[in-house]
Design an enzyme around this catalytic site. Structure first.
Site, PDB file in Angstrom:
ATOM      1  N   TYR A 247      14.307  -7.000  14.924  1.00 13.32           N
ATOM      2  CA  TYR A 247      14.261  -6.761  13.469  1.00 13.32           C
ATOM      3  C   TYR A 247      15.426  -7.479  12.769  1.00 13.32           C
ATOM      4  CZ  TYR A 247      14.030  -4.004   9.126  1.00 13.32           C
ATOM      5  OH  TYR A 247      13.937  -3.598   7.814  1.00 13.32           O
TER       6      TYR A 247
ATOM      7  N   ASN B  75       7.453  -8.834   1.167  1.00 17.91           N
ATOM      8  CA  ASN B  75       7.951  -7.494   1.483  1.00 17.91           C
ATOM      9  C   ASN B  75       7.411  -6.940   2.799  1.00 17.91           C
ATOM     10  OD1 ASN B  75       8.898  -4.584   0.737  1.00 17.91           O
ATOM     11  ND2 ASN B  75       6.682  -4.398   1.027  1.00 17.91           N
TER      12      ASN B  75
ATOM     13  N   ILE C 100      16.590   3.081   2.769  1.00 19.52           N
ATOM     14  CA  ILE C 100      15.677   3.470   1.688  1.00 19.52           C
ATOM     15  C   ILE C 100      14.667   4.481   2.244  1.00 19.52           C
ATOM     16  CG2 ILE C 100      14.057   2.631  -0.089  1.00 19.52           C
ATOM     17  CD1 ILE C 100      16.884   1.360  -0.357  1.00 19.52           C
TER      18      ILE C 100
ATOM     19  N   SER D  34       0.827  -1.213   0.000  1.00 20.29           N
ATOM     20  CA  SER D  34       0.000   0.000   0.000  1.00 20.29           C
ATOM     21  C   SER D  34       0.855   1.254   0.000  1.00 20.29           C
ATOM     22  CB  SER D  34      -0.927   0.000   1.227  1.00 20.29           C
ATOM     23  OG  SER D  34      -0.197  -0.372   2.375  1.00 20.29           O
TER      24      SER D  34
ATOM     25  N   ASN E  22      -3.550  -9.754   7.021  1.00 17.59           N
ATOM     26  CA  ASN E  22      -2.508  -9.510   8.015  1.00 17.59           C
ATOM     27  C   ASN E  22      -1.398 -10.554   7.915  1.00 17.59           C
ATOM     28  OD1 ASN E  22      -0.945  -8.963  10.228  1.00 17.59           O
ATOM     29  ND2 ASN E  22      -2.652  -8.866  11.674  1.00 17.59           N
TER      30      ASN E  22
HETATM   31  P1  NAP Z   1       6.676   0.954   5.207  1.00 18.04           P
HETATM   32  O1  NAP Z   1       6.823   2.220   4.451  1.00 18.04           O
HETATM   33  O2  NAP Z   1       6.445   1.024   6.683  1.00 18.04           O
HETATM   34  O3  NAP Z   1       5.530   0.055   4.508  1.00 18.04           O
HETATM   35  C1  NAP Z   1       5.229  -1.186   5.065  1.00 18.04           C
HETATM   36  C2  NAP Z   1       4.213  -1.899   4.197  1.00 18.04           C
HETATM   37  O4  NAP Z   1       3.973  -3.180   4.805  1.00 18.04           O
HETATM   38  C3  NAP Z   1       2.866  -1.198   4.140  1.00 18.04           C
HETATM   39  O5  NAP Z   1       2.281  -1.429   2.894  1.00 18.04           O
HETATM   40  C4  NAP Z   1       2.071  -1.899   5.238  1.00 18.04           C
HETATM   41  O6  NAP Z   1       0.661  -1.929   5.045  1.00 18.04           O
HETATM   42  C5  NAP Z   1       2.597  -3.308   5.105  1.00 18.04           C
HETATM   43  N1  NAP Z   1       2.423  -4.061   6.350  1.00 18.04           N
HETATM   44  C6  NAP Z   1       2.892  -3.770   7.586  1.00 18.04           C
HETATM   45  N2  NAP Z   1       2.479  -4.720   8.450  1.00 18.04           N
HETATM   46  C7  NAP Z   1       1.732  -5.595   7.739  1.00 18.04           C
HETATM   47  C8  NAP Z   1       1.025  -6.779   8.068  1.00 18.04           C
HETATM   48  N3  NAP Z   1       0.971  -7.239   9.334  1.00 18.04           N
HETATM   49  N4  NAP Z   1       0.346  -7.421   7.088  1.00 18.04           N
HETATM   50  C9  NAP Z   1       0.361  -6.967   5.812  1.00 18.04           C
HETATM   51  N5  NAP Z   1       1.020  -5.852   5.437  1.00 18.04           N
HETATM   52  C10 NAP Z   1       1.697  -5.185   6.400  1.00 18.04           C
HETATM   53  O7  NAP Z   1       7.989   0.041   5.052  1.00 18.04           O
HETATM   54  P2  NAP Z   1       9.092   0.024   3.881  1.00 18.04           P
HETATM   55  O8  NAP Z   1      10.177   0.944   4.274  1.00 18.04           O
HETATM   56  O9  NAP Z   1       8.456   0.176   2.569  1.00 18.04           O
HETATM   57  O10 NAP Z   1       9.663  -1.458   4.060  1.00 18.04           O
HETATM   58  C11 NAP Z   1       9.241  -2.534   3.238  1.00 18.04           C
HETATM   59  C12 NAP Z   1      10.131  -3.745   3.521  1.00 18.04           C
HETATM   60  O11 NAP Z   1      11.482  -3.396   3.261  1.00 18.04           O
HETATM   61  C13 NAP Z   1      10.084  -4.214   4.964  1.00 18.04           C
HETATM   62  O12 NAP Z   1      10.162  -5.615   5.019  1.00 18.04           O
HETATM   63  C14 NAP Z   1      11.326  -3.602   5.563  1.00 18.04           C
HETATM   64  O13 NAP Z   1      11.792  -4.316   6.669  1.00 18.04           O
HETATM   65  C15 NAP Z   1      12.275  -3.684   4.390  1.00 18.04           C
HETATM   66  N6  NAP Z   1      13.389  -2.744   4.465  1.00 18.04           N
HETATM   67  C16 NAP Z   1      13.180  -1.405   4.477  1.00 18.04           C
HETATM   68  C17 NAP Z   1      14.275  -0.547   4.561  1.00 18.04           C
HETATM   69  C18 NAP Z   1      14.121   0.940   4.544  1.00 18.04           C
HETATM   70  O14 NAP Z   1      15.145   1.621   4.703  1.00 18.04           O
HETATM   71  N7  NAP Z   1      12.942   1.497   4.364  1.00 18.04           N
HETATM   72  C19 NAP Z   1      15.569  -1.072   4.637  1.00 18.04           C
HETATM   73  C20 NAP Z   1      15.734  -2.449   4.623  1.00 18.04           C
HETATM   74  C21 NAP Z   1      14.641  -3.273   4.530  1.00 18.04           C
HETATM   75  P3  NAP Z   1      -0.331  -0.788   5.703  1.00 18.04           P
HETATM   76  O15 NAP Z   1      -0.087   0.451   4.874  1.00 18.04           O
HETATM   77  O16 NAP Z   1      -1.680  -1.339   5.527  1.00 18.04           O
HETATM   78  O17 NAP Z   1       0.124  -0.635   7.122  1.00 18.04           O
END
Ligand code: NAP
Length: 247
Positions: free
Chosen positions: A155, A90, A188, A14, A63
């Protein structure tokens, strides 16, 4: 890298990296199923945006932390799309605090959402992939799963677990022509990292050779490669998308 006629499932799309991945795969012609948990409006808008790109697209409120929901959502996707060729695990959360203060709940929430969900979704998706004798599973881990990080024991453990899961799935399912790889993003710029203090962000960026945070598209382009036949001899690998931060 053409994904015309393929169906991809991206969990947690989303917003953030998941949204970028779904958009990039749709641009390459893939039909997109995606999940979210709370952002209903954002998901609806994104679903319409993807459909306007000329691909079949549908968002499912599901979820990731609930084990039983994986089978349910994959069944619905198979009914709606008729196939599942690419799975991108993801969906992920952080609940950062020092180990001394970390509660059992904070540990379980992060492990369930980030790691157990990847196990549950893989178990559900491997059935249609085995039948089709083809599939690509891509797990979004983190450089922190490789290096560890103070204040992120839950994490980092969940993300290190995803790397072990990736290698095991690659070994178990390789003979069925199902590949499994992990992508380890560095810093990111998304809502997840927006919550960090400016000094913390500046400190992260200082340690990145390319001297900038990444964009969701930087991760999405790597997912596109691993989803496509261009990577047909690559399995069990972890690719760092981190501007050189971790080597
Ligand atoms: P984000 O902006 O917080 O987005 C998280 C996404 O996951 C949202 O679409 C959220 O849906 C969904 N989500 C959270 N909990 C959920 C659940 N229980 N069931 C289904 N969907 C769920 O995070 P992001 O930065 O894009 O990160 C995405 C992935 O990349 C994660 O696995 C994170 O650990 C990894 N990552 C991110 C970074 C970074 O720097 N951002 C670095 C390394 C790895 P809702 O909108 O409905 O809450």
């Amino acid at each position: 890298m053409n994904l015309q006629g393929k169906t991809a499932l991206v969990t947690g799309a989303s917003r953030g990296i998941g949204k970028g991945i779904a958009h990039t795969l749709a641009k390459a012609g893939a039909n997109i199923a995606f999940t979210y948990v709370s952002s209903v409006e954002k998901a609806m808008t994104f679903e319409a945006e993807l459909q306007a790109m000329g691909v079949k697209a549908k968002g499912y409120q599901s979820n990731a932390a609930e084990f039983a929901e994986a089978d349910k959502v994959v069944d619905e996707i198979l009914k709606d799309f008729g196939a599942l060729d690419v799975l991108v695990n993801n969906a992920g959360i952080t609940k950062d605090t020092l180990l001394m203060r970390m509660s059992e709940q904070q540990w379980d929430d992060v492990l369930d959402t980030n790691l157990k969900s990847a196990f549950a979704m893989t178990k559900a998706a491997m059935k249609p992939m085995m039948k089709a004798k083809s599939g690509s599973i891509i797990n979004i881990t983190s450089v922190v799963g490789i290096t560890g990080n103070a204040g992120q024991a839950n994490y980092a453990a969940s993300k290190a677990g995803m790397i072990g899961l990736t290698k095991s799935v690659a070994k178990e399912l390789g003979s069925r022509n199902i590949r499994c790889n992990a992508i380890a993003p560095g810093f990111i710029e998304t809502e997840m990292t927006d919550t960090l203090a400016e000094e913390v962000k500046a400190e992260w960026i200082k340690g990145i050779p390319l001297k900038r945070g990444g964009k969701p598209e930087d991760v999405a382009n790597c997912v596109l490669f691993l989803a496509s036949d261009a990577s047909s001899y690559i399995s069990g690998q972890t690719i760092n998308v981190c501007g050189g931060m971790v080597m």
